[in-house]
Design a protein around this motif. Structure first.
Motif, short mmCIF file in Angstrom:
data_model
loop_
_atom_site.label_atom_id
_atom_site.label_comp_id
_atom_site.label_asym_id
_atom_site.label_seq_id
_atom_site.Cartn_x
_atom_site.Cartn_y
_atom_site.Cartn_z
N TYR A 1 -20.00 36.43 38.42
CA TYR A 1 -19.07 36.97 39.41
C TYR A 1 -19.62 36.88 40.85
CZ TYR A 1 -16.07 38.57 35.68
OH TYR A 1 -15.22 38.61 34.60
N GLY A 2 -20.83 36.36 41.02
CA GLY A 2 -21.44 36.27 42.34
C GLY A 2 -21.84 37.63 42.89
N TRP A 3 -22.13 38.59 42.01
CA TRP A 3 -22.43 39.96 42.42
C TRP A 3 -23.92 40.25 42.51
CZ3 TRP A 3 -18.78 44.22 40.20
CH2 TRP A 3 -17.46 43.96 40.59
N GLU A 4 -24.77 39.31 42.13
CA GLU A 4 -26.21 39.58 42.19
C GLU A 4 -26.63 39.96 43.61
OE1 GLU A 4 -25.56 35.43 43.30
OE2 GLU A 4 -24.82 36.56 41.58
N LYS A 5 -25.92 39.44 44.61
CA LYS A 5 -26.25 39.70 46.02
C LYS A 5 -26.08 41.16 46.41
CE LYS A 5 -21.59 38.50 47.45
NZ LYS A 5 -20.85 37.39 46.92
N TYR A 6 -25.31 41.93 45.63
CA TYR A 6 -25.06 43.33 45.97
C TYR A 6 -26.18 44.26 45.51
CZ TYR A 6 -20.24 41.85 46.83
OH TYR A 6 -19.10 41.24 47.30
N PHE A 7 -27.09 43.78 44.68
CA PHE A 7 -28.06 44.68 44.06
C PHE A 7 -29.48 44.41 44.53
CE2 PHE A 7 -24.34 44.59 41.43
CZ PHE A 7 -24.09 45.95 41.28
N PRO B 1 -15.05 43.05 35.66
CA PRO B 1 -15.44 44.18 36.51
C PRO B 1 -14.25 45.12 36.69
CG PRO B 1 -15.07 42.22 37.84
CD PRO B 1 -14.91 41.81 36.40
N PHE B 2 -14.55 46.39 36.90
CA PHE B 2 -13.47 47.33 37.18
C PHE B 2 -12.87 47.03 38.55
CE2 PHE B 2 -15.62 49.76 33.86
CZ PHE B 2 -14.53 50.17 33.11
N LYS B 3 -11.57 47.19 38.62
CA LYS B 3 -10.83 46.94 39.86
C LYS B 3 -11.38 47.82 40.98
CE LYS B 3 -5.97 46.49 41.20
NZ LYS B 3 -5.84 47.12 42.46
N ASP B 4 -11.52 47.24 42.14
CA ASP B 4 -11.92 47.91 43.39
C ASP B 4 -13.38 48.33 43.46
OD1 ASP B 4 -9.36 47.68 44.61
OD2 ASP B 4 -8.67 49.44 43.51
N VAL B 5 -14.18 48.11 42.43
CA VAL B 5 -15.59 48.51 42.50
C VAL B 5 -16.35 47.63 43.49
CG1 VAL B 5 -16.51 47.14 40.57
CG2 VAL B 5 -17.56 49.33 41.15
N LYS C 1 -19.84 46.52 48.43
CA LYS C 1 -19.94 45.97 49.79
C LYS C 1 -20.23 47.07 50.80
CE LYS C 1 -16.80 42.06 49.12
NZ LYS C 1 -15.47 41.50 49.45
N TYR C 2 -19.67 48.24 50.60
CA TYR C 2 -19.82 49.37 51.51
C TYR C 2 -21.23 49.96 51.48
CZ TYR C 2 -19.66 54.38 52.64
OH TYR C 2 -19.96 55.62 53.10
N ALA C 3 -21.82 50.04 50.32
CA ALA C 3 -23.12 50.72 50.16
C ALA C 3 -24.22 49.99 50.93
CB ALA C 3 -23.48 50.79 48.68
N ASP C 4 -25.17 50.78 51.42
CA ASP C 4 -26.34 50.19 52.07
C ASP C 4 -27.22 49.50 51.03
OD1 ASP C 4 -25.75 51.17 54.73
OD2 ASP C 4 -26.25 53.15 53.94
N LYS C 5 -27.39 50.17 49.89
CA LYS C 5 -28.15 49.61 48.76
C LYS C 5 -27.45 49.99 47.47
CE LYS C 5 -33.00 49.75 50.24
NZ LYS C 5 -34.31 50.36 49.93
#
Length: 187
Positions: free
Chosen positions: A106-112, A74-78, A83-87
């Motif tokens: 990466y455990g990122w499925e929760k963000y989408f 993943p790109f750094k800081d993305v 985390k900040y976005a509502d959706k």
């Protein structure tokens, strides 16, 4: 803020990995820089430009699927923006299985909230149908991508756009590094 993301080259730095795989498949005289430049336009453009055969495309897919997930970084800081976005939603031409494999690693499925992938029944970008669908369902505020192909459909339906690591004319915002997202978007 509700954000529509492209996947390859926007959330994850996949082009260097794909370039190395293509280098194994195409003529040895074609440079990695040349392959990378064409991949940044689109994979279908690359297929047509280098006249890849069906067996070469199959080899590319097979080699891509064999790579360890840690090769797709993943790109750094993305993640701070996710985390900040509502959706967050994704619109990508990549396959659902491959995208989910990387997100889950990466455990990122929760963000989408939703993914629209190449497996879904939408026309390819720059046709705005998938963006219209996502906007109608999730009230998108911003579309982020690394290519004009990613922001053209957003512009067609009146969304604000952000190009990542690309200075082509036509976007509302430009980012070279996600650490600058909040100052650029809110500035």
């Amino acid at each position: 803020m509700n954000i529509l993301w492209d996947f390859d080259g926007t959330l994850f730095d996949t082009y260097p990995v794909f370039t190395k795989i293509l280098k194994q498949i195409v003529h040895p005289d074609i440079s990695e820089d040349n392959l990378y430049a064409h991949l940044k336009i689109s994979f279908s453009h690359t297929i047509n430009h280098f006249q890849l055969s069906a067996s070469q495309i199959e080899a590319f897919i097979s080699l891509s699927n064999q790579l360890p997930m840690e090769d797709f970084k993943p790109f750094k800081d993305v993640e701070k923006i996710l985390k900040y976005a509502d959706k967050n939603v994704i619109m990508t031409h990549s396959g659902r299985k491959e995208v989910l494999k990387i997100l889950n690693y990466y455990g990122w499925e929760k963000y989408f909230t939703e993914l629209v992938t190449g497996d879904d029944d939408f026309p390819r970008k720059p046709n705005p149908a998938s963006y219209e669908y996502l906007h109608k369902k999730h009230s998108i505020d911003l579309a982020v991508g690394d290519r004009m192909l990613d922001i053209i459909p957003a512009k067609k339906i009146g969304l604000k756009t952000c190009l990542f690591q690309n200075r082509e004319h036509g976007s509302d915002y430009y980012l070279n590094d996600y650490k600058d997202f909040f100052s650029v978007i809110n500035g």
